[in-house]
Design a protein around this motif. Structure first.
Motif, mmCIF file in Angstrom:
data_model
loop_
_atom_site.group_PDB
_atom_site.id
_atom_site.type_symbol
_atom_site.label_atom_id
_atom_site.label_comp_id
_atom_site.label_asym_id
_atom_site.label_seq_id
_atom_site.Cartn_x
_atom_site.Cartn_y
_atom_site.Cartn_z
ATOM 1 N N UNK A 10 1.458 -1.240 0.230
ATOM 2 C CA UNK A 10 0.170 0.412 -0.100
ATOM 3 C C UNK A 10 0.842 1.371 -0.216
ATOM 4 N N UNK A 11 1.008 1.441 -0.841
ATOM 5 C CA UNK A 11 2.286 2.935 -1.236
ATOM 6 C C UNK A 11 2.180 4.024 -0.394
ATOM 7 N N UNK A 12 0.839 4.795 -0.577
ATOM 8 C CA UNK A 12 -0.179 5.682 0.079
ATOM 9 C C UNK A 12 -0.156 5.306 1.606
ATOM 10 N N UNK A 13 0.391 4.190 2.130
ATOM 11 C CA UNK A 13 -0.160 5.237 3.539
ATOM 12 C C UNK A 13 1.159 4.292 4.083
ATOM 13 N N UNK A 14 2.747 4.003 3.020
ATOM 14 C CA UNK A 14 2.997 3.050 3.468
ATOM 15 C C UNK A 14 4.163 4.940 3.269
ATOM 16 N N UNK A 15 3.970 5.783 2.402
ATOM 17 C CA UNK A 15 4.581 7.385 2.305
ATOM 18 C C UNK A 15 3.446 8.309 3.599
ATOM 19 N N UNK A 16 2.803 8.100 3.408
ATOM 20 C CA UNK A 16 1.826 8.911 4.949
ATOM 21 C C UNK A 16 2.950 8.516 5.901
ATOM 22 N N UNK A 17 3.367 7.188 6.549
ATOM 23 C CA UNK A 17 4.373 6.773 7.468
ATOM 24 C C UNK A 17 5.279 7.451 7.545
ATOM 25 N N UNK A 18 6.056 7.185 6.454
ATOM 26 C CA UNK A 18 7.432 7.693 5.746
ATOM 27 C C UNK A 18 6.936 9.022 6.202
ATOM 28 N N UNK A 19 6.647 9.691 5.832
ATOM 29 C CA UNK A 19 6.209 11.639 5.675
ATOM 30 C C UNK A 19 5.639 12.078 7.208
#
Length: 62
Positions: A10-19
């Motif tokens: 889930x690229x959206x979830x992982x991007x939100x987590x990283x940011x």
């Protein structure tokens, strides 16, 4: 961000987590620095020292 993307599809979830992690670490680092040259080192230190409690207290998702 790559480390986060590697743990889930889930690229959206992982991007939100990283940011979110970067944002919290940046906020912690900004409280300690005395000038722009010291921020980069303080940011890396804050990333390494970040705890789950830091995220629970400081992360703001809406």
């Amino acid at each position: 961000m790559s480390a986060f993307a590697a743990i889930d599809e889930d690229r959206l979830a992982t991007t939100v987590a990283a940011v979110t992690v970067y944002k919290v670490a940046a906020e912690k680092a900004a409280q300690q620095v005395t000038g722009p040259g010291s921020f980069a080192l303080a940011f890396l230190d804050a990333l390494a020292a970040l705890t789950e409690q830091d995220l629970l207290e400081r992360a703001a998702l809406s």
